[in-house]
Design a protein around this motif. Structure first.
Motif, PDB file in Angstrom:
ATOM      1  N   ALA A 221       0.823  -1.217   0.000  1.00 26.76           N
ATOM      2  CA  ALA A 221       0.000   0.000   0.000  1.00 26.76           C
ATOM      3  C   ALA A 221       0.853   1.261   0.000  1.00 26.76           C
ATOM      4  O   ALA A 221       0.522   2.246  -0.663  1.00 26.76           O
ATOM      5  CB  ALA A 221      -0.921  -0.003   1.216  1.00 26.76           C
ATOM      6  N   LEU A 222       1.959   1.219   0.738  1.00 28.59           N
ATOM      7  CA  LEU A 222       2.790   2.423   0.843  1.00 28.59           C
ATOM      8  C   LEU A 222       3.858   2.503  -0.236  1.00 28.59           C
ATOM      9  O   LEU A 222       4.546   3.516  -0.345  1.00 28.59           O
ATOM     10  CB  LEU A 222       3.456   2.488   2.224  1.00 28.59           C
ATOM     11  CG  LEU A 222       2.489   2.545   3.431  1.00 28.59           C
ATOM     12  CD1 LEU A 222       3.280   2.590   4.729  1.00 28.59           C
ATOM     13  CD2 LEU A 222       1.574   3.768   3.330  1.00 28.59           C
ATOM     14  N   GLY A 223       4.017   1.427  -1.000  1.00 23.74           N
ATOM     15  CA  GLY A 223       5.044   1.435  -2.033  1.00 23.74           C
ATOM     16  C   GLY A 223       6.414   1.657  -1.438  1.00 23.74           C
ATOM     17  O   GLY A 223       7.243   2.398  -1.983  1.00 23.74           O
ATOM     18  N   LEU A 224       6.676   1.025  -0.295  1.00 22.98           N
ATOM     19  CA  LEU A 224       7.921   1.275   0.429  1.00 22.98           C
ATOM     20  C   LEU A 224       9.163   0.867  -0.362  1.00 22.98           C
ATOM     21  O   LEU A 224      10.216   1.445  -0.182  1.00 22.98           O
ATOM     22  CB  LEU A 224       7.900   0.531   1.771  1.00 22.98           C
ATOM     23  CG  LEU A 224       6.910   1.080   2.803  1.00 22.98           C
ATOM     24  CD1 LEU A 224       6.877   0.195   4.030  1.00 22.98           C
ATOM     25  CD2 LEU A 224       7.302   2.499   3.198  1.00 22.98           C
ATOM     26  N   ASP A 225       8.997  -0.094  -1.257  1.00 23.40           N
ATOM     27  CA  ASP A 225      10.177  -0.562  -1.981  1.00 23.40           C
ATOM     28  C   ASP A 225      10.730   0.506  -2.925  1.00 23.40           C
ATOM     29  O   ASP A 225      11.894   0.459  -3.299  1.00 23.40           O
ATOM     30  CB  ASP A 225       9.854  -1.848  -2.748  1.00 23.40           C
ATOM     31  CG  ASP A 225       8.765  -1.644  -3.782  1.00 23.40           C
ATOM     32  OD1 ASP A 225       7.952  -0.717  -3.595  1.00 23.40           O
ATOM     33  OD2 ASP A 225       8.743  -2.385  -4.769  1.00 23.40           O
ATOM     34  N   ALA A 226       9.903   1.474  -3.276  1.00 25.10           N
ATOM     35  CA  ALA A 226      10.355   2.517  -4.201  1.00 25.10           C
ATOM     36  C   ALA A 226      11.237   3.544  -3.496  1.00 25.10           C
ATOM     37  O   ALA A 226      11.896   4.345  -4.142  1.00 25.10           O
ATOM     38  CB  ALA A 226       9.159   3.225  -4.820  1.00 25.10           C
ATOM     39  N   GLN A 227      11.239   3.513  -2.160  1.00 30.93           N
ATOM     40  CA  GLN A 227      11.991   4.533  -1.442  1.00 30.93           C
ATOM     41  C   GLN A 227      13.413   4.103  -1.071  1.00 30.93           C
ATOM     42  O   GLN A 227      14.115   4.814  -0.366  1.00 30.93           O
ATOM     43  CB  GLN A 227      11.231   4.909  -0.156  1.00 30.93           C
ATOM     44  CG  GLN A 227       9.853   5.488  -0.438  1.00 30.93           C
ATOM     45  CD  GLN A 227       9.024   5.596   0.831  1.00 30.93           C
ATOM     46  OE1 GLN A 227       9.536   5.445   1.928  1.00 30.93           O
ATOM     47  NE2 GLN A 227       7.756   5.859   0.681  1.00 30.93           N
ATOM     48  N   GLY A 228      13.792   2.906  -1.489  1.00 30.32           N
ATOM     49  CA  GLY A 228      15.129   2.446  -1.159  1.00 30.32           C
ATOM     50  C   GLY A 228      15.165   1.742   0.180  1.00 30.32           C
ATOM     51  O   GLY A 228      14.259   1.902   0.982  1.00 30.32           O
ATOM     52  N   PRO A 229      16.232   0.995   0.407  1.00 26.07           N
ATOM     53  CA  PRO A 229      16.299   0.187   1.626  1.00 26.07           C
ATOM     54  C   PRO A 229      16.748   1.010   2.845  1.00 26.07           C
ATOM     55  O   PRO A 229      17.879   0.881   3.306  1.00 26.07           O
ATOM     56  CB  PRO A 229      17.317  -0.895   1.264  1.00 26.07           C
ATOM     57  CG  PRO A 229      18.211  -0.234   0.271  1.00 26.07           C
ATOM     58  CD  PRO A 229      17.388   0.778  -0.470  1.00 26.07           C
ATOM     59  N   SER A 230      15.867   1.833   3.361  1.00 32.49           N
ATOM     60  CA  SER A 230      16.220   2.628   4.545  1.00 32.49           C
ATOM     61  C   SER A 230      16.227   1.718   5.774  1.00 32.49           C
ATOM     62  O   SER A 230      15.633   0.637   5.755  1.00 32.49           O
ATOM     63  CB  SER A 230      15.187   3.735   4.742  1.00 32.49           C
ATOM     64  OG  SER A 230      13.963   3.177   5.125  1.00 32.49           O
ATOM     65  N   PRO A 231      16.877   2.150   6.852  1.00 20.71           N
ATOM     66  CA  PRO A 231      16.880   1.326   8.077  1.00 20.71           C
ATOM     67  C   PRO A 231      15.467   1.006   8.561  1.00 20.71           C
ATOM     68  O   PRO A 231      15.212  -0.084   9.070  1.00 20.71           O
ATOM     69  CB  PRO A 231      17.618   2.203   9.080  1.00 20.71           C
ATOM     70  CG  PRO A 231      18.489   3.084   8.252  1.00 20.71           C
ATOM     71  CD  PRO A 231      17.721   3.338   6.989  1.00 20.71           C
ATOM     72  N   ALA A 232      14.540   1.962   8.374  1.00 21.04           N
ATOM     73  CA  ALA A 232      13.165   1.730   8.823  1.00 21.04           C
ATOM     74  C   ALA A 232      12.519   0.583   8.032  1.00 21.04           C
ATOM     75  O   ALA A 232      11.831  -0.274   8.604  1.00 21.04           O
ATOM     76  CB  ALA A 232      12.343   3.005   8.657  1.00 21.04           C
ATOM     77  N   ILE A 233      12.754   0.569   6.727  1.00 23.92           N
ATOM     78  CA  ILE A 233      12.182  -0.492   5.894  1.00 23.92           C
ATOM     79  C   ILE A 233      12.807  -1.837   6.244  1.00 23.92           C
ATOM     80  O   ILE A 233      12.118  -2.858   6.364  1.00 23.92           O
ATOM     81  CB  ILE A 233      12.382  -0.178   4.392  1.00 23.92           C
ATOM     82  CG1 ILE A 233      11.516   1.028   4.010  1.00 23.92           C
ATOM     83  CG2 ILE A 233      12.026  -1.382   3.530  1.00 23.92           C
ATOM     84  CD1 ILE A 233      11.741   1.522   2.615  1.00 23.92           C
ATOM     85  N   LEU A 234      14.125  -1.827   6.436  1.00 28.44           N
ATOM     86  CA  LEU A 234      14.798  -3.074   6.798  1.00 28.44           C
ATOM     87  C   LEU A 234      14.267  -3.596   8.135  1.00 28.44           C
ATOM     88  O   LEU A 234      14.050  -4.798   8.303  1.00 28.44           O
ATOM     89  CB  LEU A 234      16.315  -2.859   6.882  1.00 28.44           C
ATOM     90  CG  LEU A 234      17.012  -2.630   5.534  1.00 28.44           C
ATOM     91  CD1 LEU A 234      18.485  -2.283   5.752  1.00 28.44           C
ATOM     92  CD2 LEU A 234      16.892  -3.858   4.645  1.00 28.44           C
ATOM     93  N   ALA A 235      14.056  -2.665   9.078  1.00 25.71           N
ATOM     94  CA  ALA A 235      13.524  -3.071  10.383  1.00 25.71           C
ATOM     95  C   ALA A 235      12.101  -3.609  10.233  1.00 25.71           C
ATOM     96  O   ALA A 235      11.741  -4.615  10.846  1.00 25.71           O
ATOM     97  CB  ALA A 235      13.537  -1.883  11.344  1.00 25.71           C
ATOM     98  N   PHE A 236      11.320  -2.959   9.368  1.00 22.74           N
ATOM     99  CA  PHE A 236       9.935  -3.378   9.164  1.00 22.74           C
ATOM    100  C   PHE A 236       9.868  -4.757   8.484  1.00 22.74           C
ATOM    101  O   PHE A 236       8.938  -5.526   8.725  1.00 22.74           O
ATOM    102  CB  PHE A 236       9.198  -2.329   8.333  1.00 22.74           C
ATOM    103  CG  PHE A 236       7.709  -2.535   8.304  1.00 22.74           C
ATOM    104  CD1 PHE A 236       6.959  -2.403   9.461  1.00 22.74           C
ATOM    105  CD2 PHE A 236       7.060  -2.859   7.131  1.00 22.74           C
ATOM    106  CE1 PHE A 236       5.579  -2.601   9.443  1.00 22.74           C
ATOM    107  CE2 PHE A 236       5.689  -3.069   7.102  1.00 22.74           C
ATOM    108  CZ  PHE A 236       4.951  -2.930   8.264  1.00 22.74           C
ATOM    109  N   ALA A 237      10.885  -5.042   7.655  1.00 28.19           N
ATOM    110  CA  ALA A 237      10.916  -6.328   6.943  1.00 28.19           C
ATOM    111  C   ALA A 237      11.096  -7.499   7.909  1.00 28.19           C
ATOM    112  O   ALA A 237      10.812  -8.653   7.552  1.00 28.19           O
ATOM    113  CB  ALA A 237      12.029  -6.331   5.901  1.00 28.19           C
ATOM    114  N   ILE A 238      11.546  -7.191   9.129  1.00 26.28           N
ATOM    115  CA  ILE A 238      11.707  -8.257  10.129  1.00 26.28           C
ATOM    116  C   ILE A 238      10.350  -8.888  10.451  1.00 26.28           C
ATOM    117  O   ILE A 238      10.268 -10.082  10.725  1.00 26.28           O
ATOM    118  CB  ILE A 238      12.373  -7.698  11.415  1.00 26.28           C
ATOM    119  CG1 ILE A 238      13.829  -7.371  11.118  1.00 26.28           C
ATOM    120  CG2 ILE A 238      12.265  -8.678  12.578  1.00 26.28           C
ATOM    121  CD1 ILE A 238      14.534  -6.637  12.229  1.00 26.28           C
TER     122      ILE A 238
END
Lengths: 65, 134
Positions: free
Chosen positions: B30-47
């Protein structure tokens, strides 16, 4: 492998579920074993033998493929 | 441990793990997070989805060890069937992507394909042997 489990079970008036409880296996497992679609392990064969009070050789009829 | 208790224990992990996995996947999509690059927040969320999948497989392994031997044989065959399906798709489609320019299949699809294949195989094997699904 053929067997006479169904015959021995019905002689005792047990349902498949009751036999399953006595053997600590599911009703599905009893059905699969009775119909010869699944051959039980040696420990389970011994449990079946004890519950039905017959020897393994009397219950299971080995047929060479 | 009876089969029913084993199943209850399995679903006590399976349901929340799937909710977390699907929820996290939905948020990513929904947020299209993958388009924003692998930020620490996204990596943490991927856990979250990864952790839920690990919990799911640990619960499945425990479930396979707790059910009776016939149900265990069905589970193992179903898992092997699902693994075969995803390996065949990954290999076949992978070669086509590399050499035939077919549309890209996102690797994330292997997860639902695995679980659907597993469920179909487990149900088919149960029905074939006894006429009733487990």
């Amino acid at each position: 492998m053929n067997n006479i489990i169904r015959q021995l079970r019905t002689e005792r008036g047990w349902s498949q579920a009751v036999l399953g409880e006595k053997l600590d296996v599911s009703r599905q497992s009893v059905i699969a074993i009775e119909t010869g679609r699944y051959d039980p392990s040696l420990p389970l064969a011994f449990r079946i033998s004890r519950v039905l009070e017959r020897s393994i050789e009397e219950i299971f009829l080995y047929q060479k493929d | 441990m009876t089969n029913i208790e084993a199943k209850r224990r399995y679903f006590r992990v399976f349901i929340p793990a799937m909710v977390i996995f699907l929820g996290a996947s939905g948020v990513f999509a929904a947020l299209g997070l993958d388009a924003q690059g692998p930020s620490p927040a996204i990596l943490a969320f991927a856990i979250l989805p990864v952790g839920s999948q690990i919990a799911l497989f640990v619960a499945h392994l425990r479930f396979i060890g707790e059910v009776d031997e016939y149900l265990r044989s069905i589970q193992i065959k179903a898992v092997l069937f699902a693994l075969a399906v995803i390996l065949i798709i990954a290999t076949g489609w992978g070669y086509l992507e590399a050499y035939a320019s077919v549309p890209r299949l996102h690797i994330l699809w292997l997860n639902p394909i695995y679980w659907v294949s597993y469920a179909v195989a487990a149900m088919t094997l149960s029905l074939r042997a006894t006429g009733q699904a487990e």
